[in-house]
Design a protein around this motif. Structure first.
Motif, PDB file in Angstrom:
ATOM      1  N   ILE A 295       0.722  -0.752   0.018  1.00 21.46           N
ATOM      2  CA  ILE A 295      -0.173  -0.349  -0.004  1.00 21.46           C
ATOM      3  C   ILE A 295       0.839   1.209   0.368  1.00 21.46           C
ATOM      4  O   ILE A 295       0.564   2.230  -0.835  1.00 21.46           O
ATOM      5  N   GLN A 296       1.844   1.100   0.707  1.00 18.60           N
ATOM      6  CA  GLN A 296       3.078   2.125   0.973  1.00 18.60           C
ATOM      7  C   GLN A 296       3.613   2.856  -0.886  1.00 18.60           C
ATOM      8  O   GLN A 296       3.373   3.790  -0.886  1.00 18.60           O
ATOM      9  N   GLN A 297       3.844   1.861  -1.374  1.00 24.90           N
ATOM     10  CA  GLN A 297       4.537   1.494  -2.801  1.00 24.90           C
ATOM     11  C   GLN A 297       3.081   2.167  -3.661  1.00 24.90           C
ATOM     12  O   GLN A 297       3.132   3.169  -4.387  1.00 24.90           O
ATOM     13  N   ARG A 307      -1.235  11.816  -8.524  1.00 22.30           N
ATOM     14  CA  ARG A 307      -3.200  10.983  -8.635  1.00 22.30           C
ATOM     15  C   ARG A 307      -3.700  11.692  -7.015  1.00 22.30           C
ATOM     16  O   ARG A 307      -2.932  11.376  -6.077  1.00 22.30           O
ATOM     17  N   LYS A 308      -4.362  11.430  -6.842  1.00 19.50           N
ATOM     18  CA  LYS A 308      -5.202  11.248  -5.450  1.00 19.50           C
ATOM     19  C   LYS A 308      -5.374  10.136  -4.728  1.00 19.50           C
ATOM     20  O   LYS A 308      -5.917   8.871  -5.767  1.00 19.50           O
ATOM     21  N   VAL A 309      -5.734   9.690  -3.412  1.00 20.70           N
ATOM     22  CA  VAL A 309      -5.490   8.029  -3.512  1.00 20.70           C
ATOM     23  C   VAL A 309      -7.252   7.622  -2.491  1.00 20.70           C
ATOM     24  O   VAL A 309      -7.077   9.059  -1.552  1.00 20.70           O
ATOM     25  N   ALA A 310      -7.736   7.092  -2.536  1.00 17.03           N
ATOM     26  CA  ALA A 310      -8.927   6.882  -2.284  1.00 17.03           C
ATOM     27  C   ALA A 310      -9.298   5.420  -1.511  1.00 17.03           C
ATOM     28  O   ALA A 310      -9.002   4.788  -2.224  1.00 17.03           O
ATOM     29  N   VAL A 331       1.938   8.189   4.822  1.00 16.33           N
ATOM     30  CA  VAL A 331       0.977   8.954   4.008  1.00 16.33           C
ATOM     31  C   VAL A 331       1.091  10.699   3.556  1.00 16.33           C
ATOM     32  O   VAL A 331       0.666  11.235   4.330  1.00 16.33           O
ATOM     33  N   PRO A 332       2.030  11.536   2.639  1.00 18.32           N
ATOM     34  CA  PRO A 332       2.189  12.999   2.364  1.00 18.32           C
ATOM     35  C   PRO A 332       0.926  13.404   2.688  1.00 18.32           C
ATOM     36  O   PRO A 332       0.023  12.549   2.257  1.00 18.32           O
TER      37      PRO A 332
END
Length: 609
Positions: A295-297, A307-310, A331-332
């Motif tokens: 998930i970190q990758q 891209r934004k992450v949801a 998570v930035p």
């Protein structure tokens, strides 16, 4: 969470020097020593878990160490093993397994705890090798029966803590352990050893017993280029092997696969290419919520490609929240958005990370594939990446999800097409390395179905392990380590407990599963009869569900006649209502079996007016 206490003690002296018991211990090494930067420190640390026989302790008069297998052998899931010596018992893992078609309607399956409950005054604690469900899913049910400490790494305990809050368990004693620092539980001294797996914070365990060291591999693979954390600590494993290992219990999941397991970095390279090839499309990536390194990758690649992450799926949200709190994932700021906000962005600006890589019926990806998701509607501009391989037995639901995604027009990428997943379990060559480093006196394969355990034992034999020094365990087995070798003692009560909502059933004693199977396979008949003053009043009412009739026959008329004949042949004035029910049930079942070759459940209801 409570940090473990690590005592500072002096170097072990030979028995001839008459060293006091207080001087027969040693200060655990610094963390750097685990990586081989201080050779003397490593040797001192391994000395702390060296077999008792090598330290001059007499064999005569000692009790036998007992290994009790309560789950995780002959099956994949609900791992639980107890180690007992005298008045002390420790537990390795407390896992669960998800229901199958053979257990309809059940929520969860956990080990039978009868033996531990009967010996609760001996149990000193449970130590968890890592945070996967098949190793921690049963912890809440264990703590409802036994008030014992729970030890594990930070991420493992963070995931356990989520479960305990759901079960309203607020008084649990959680002990954080780190590789290289020993933990005392009763007479057992436990040295956690860092290993690689598909979840952070995974451990092998070197357990010092009065008879010698028992080494439990946990779930592991040899990954020398992990995407995060340290590589497997082969140096410490080698030193433990050089000092002497009494018994090795090694996981067996991937024993049928030749060669080595690929590194997690391979998945990162594939994901990077797929991000680059799908710049105009929305990305939906399904993976295990517990695989925080993967998930970190994905998060890092989302930031790289703008891209934004949801996040979609409750377990995904819970795991990321727990991992972020302890610093296991970064998570930035601004990278995450709520799943409900993705409609405000272009497809090229979004990546959805979802649960459901195993085709679970209520998971986020399955609901998307079925068109039941309120947040995500899958369409022709979506690329869905399933970054996991089907767990054995899960192939059918996984491919059903893939087919449904294709029907909706999506492009689907899965393991058969790309290197989009690597296992967290060792293949054969890695197992050979572990055996050769440990050089155990005895060996017991664990964590696998019988075929896996058999193959692992055959591999050990090829490496020179004599057949009489190893055996294949089954659930309920109690194995004793004697001066003459491994011995099967009397079995203990073991098996499964079925969790359904707030209810808990013993699988062996319960008829619930048999009833549910019969209902699902054959259907149901309910026959209602009214009686008054010892006489039947009116006509019997017949209702059926899930039963296949031959439309050429008038079964209703025939069934009614069968029931009426049964009632007429029974003298209610001399008998009982319960006996009348049994007569109706017996006659109707015999008729249905004879005429239809089906055996539905028959439930007679007699109403007394």
């Amino acid at each position: 969470m409570e940090e473990q206490n690590v005592k500072t003690v002096k170097k072990i002296r030979p028995k001839s020097e008459k060293a006091s018991p207080e001087r027969r211990r040693i200060k655990p090494p610094a963390r750097t020593a685990v990586r081989g930067k201080d050779e003397n420190a490593v040797k001192r640390k391994v000395r702390a878990v060296e077999p008792a026989a090598r330290r001059g302790v007499k064999k005569n008069g000692r009790k036998n160490v007992k290994i009790i297998f309560l789950g995780g052998v002959g099956e994949i899931g609900k791992n639980m093993t107890a180690i007992e010596y005298g008045d002390d018992i420790i537990i390795i893992d407390a896992g669960a397994i998800f229901p199958t078609e053979e257990t309809p309607g059940i929520d969860l399956i956990v080990p039978d705890l009868t033996y531990l409950i009967e010996n609760k005054n001996k149990v000193r604690g449970v130590i968890l090798t890592h945070g996967h469900e098949d190793h921690i899913g049963g912890v809440p049910y264990l703590l409802k029966e036994l008030k014992i400490p729970v030890a594990g790494t930070k991420l493992t305990l963070a995931l356990v803590d989520n479960k305990l809050r759901e079960h309203r368990i607020n008084d649990a004693k959680l002990i954080t352990v780190t590789p290289g620092k020993t933990l005392q539980m009763g007479c057992f001294k436990i040295l956690p050893v860092n290993v690689n797996h598909s979840i952070a914070g995974s451990l092998a365990l070197a357990i010092q017993t009065p008879q010698g060291v028992i080494f439990h591999s946990g779930d592991f693979k040899i990954d020398l280029t992990p995407v995060a954390g340290e590589p497997i600590d082969l140096k410490t494993i080698s030193d433990i092997g050089s000092a002497g290992v009494l018994l090795y219990m090694g996981e067996s999941t991937n024993i049928e696969r030749a060669g080595f397991t690929m590194s997690e970095t391979v998945v990162g390279a594939t994901l990077d290419r797929l991000f680059a090839e799908n710049t105009d499309r929305r990305l939906i990536i399904a993976t295990f919520a517990s695989n925080v390194h993967r998930i970190q990758q994905i998060i890092d690649l989302a930031v790289k490609y703008g891209r934004k992450v949801a996040l979609s799926g409750r377990s995904m949200l819970n795991v990321i929240d727990a991992a972020e709190k302890i610093g296991e994932i970064r998570v930035p700021e601004g990278a995450l958005i709520d799943i409900s906000k993705i409609k405000n962005f272009k497809d090229s600006q979004i990546v959805v990370i979802s649960t459901g890589s195993q085709g679970e019926p209520m998971s986020a990806l399955t609901r998307m594939a079925n068109g039941d998701s309120n947040a995500v509607s899958v369409g022709e501009n979506d690329t869905v990446i399933i970054s996991a391989s089907p767990i054995p037995g899960n192939e059918k639901p996984v491919y059903k999800v893939i087919n449904n995604l294709y029907r909706k027009g999506a492009n689907v990428v899965y393991e058969s097409l790309e290197n989009i997943h690597v296992s967290g379990h060792a293949c054969r060559e890695e197992h050979k390395i572990m055996h050769n480093l440990l050089k155990p006196r005895y060996f017991i394969p664990v964590h696998g179905e019988y075929r896996h355990l058999k193959k692992h034992m055959q591999l050990a034999a090829q490496l020179g392990m004599p057949e009489q020094k190893m055996l294949i365990p089954d659930i309920g087995n109690r194995i004793e380590i004697t001066v003459n070798g491994l011995k099967r003692a009397e079995n203990v009560q073991a098996g499964s407990r079925l969790i359904d909502g707030e209810g808990i059933e013993d699988e062996k004693a319960s008829t619930v599963i048999d009833d549910r199977r019969q209902l699902s396979e054959e259907g149901l008949f309910i026959v209602s009869v009214a009686v008054s003053g010892g006489e039947v009043v009116g006509e019997p009412a017949i209702n059926s569900r899930g039963f296949v009739f031959d439309f050429h026959r008038d079964y209703n008329k025939e069934i009614r006649e069968v029931i009426l004949r049964a009632i007429e042949g029974y003298d209610l004035a001399r008998g009982t209502v319960d006996e009348l029910k049994r007569v109706i049930k017996r006659n109707l079942r015999n008729y249905l079996i004879r005429k239809t070759k089906q055996s539905p459940m028959v439930v007679p209801v007699v109403v007394e007016l």
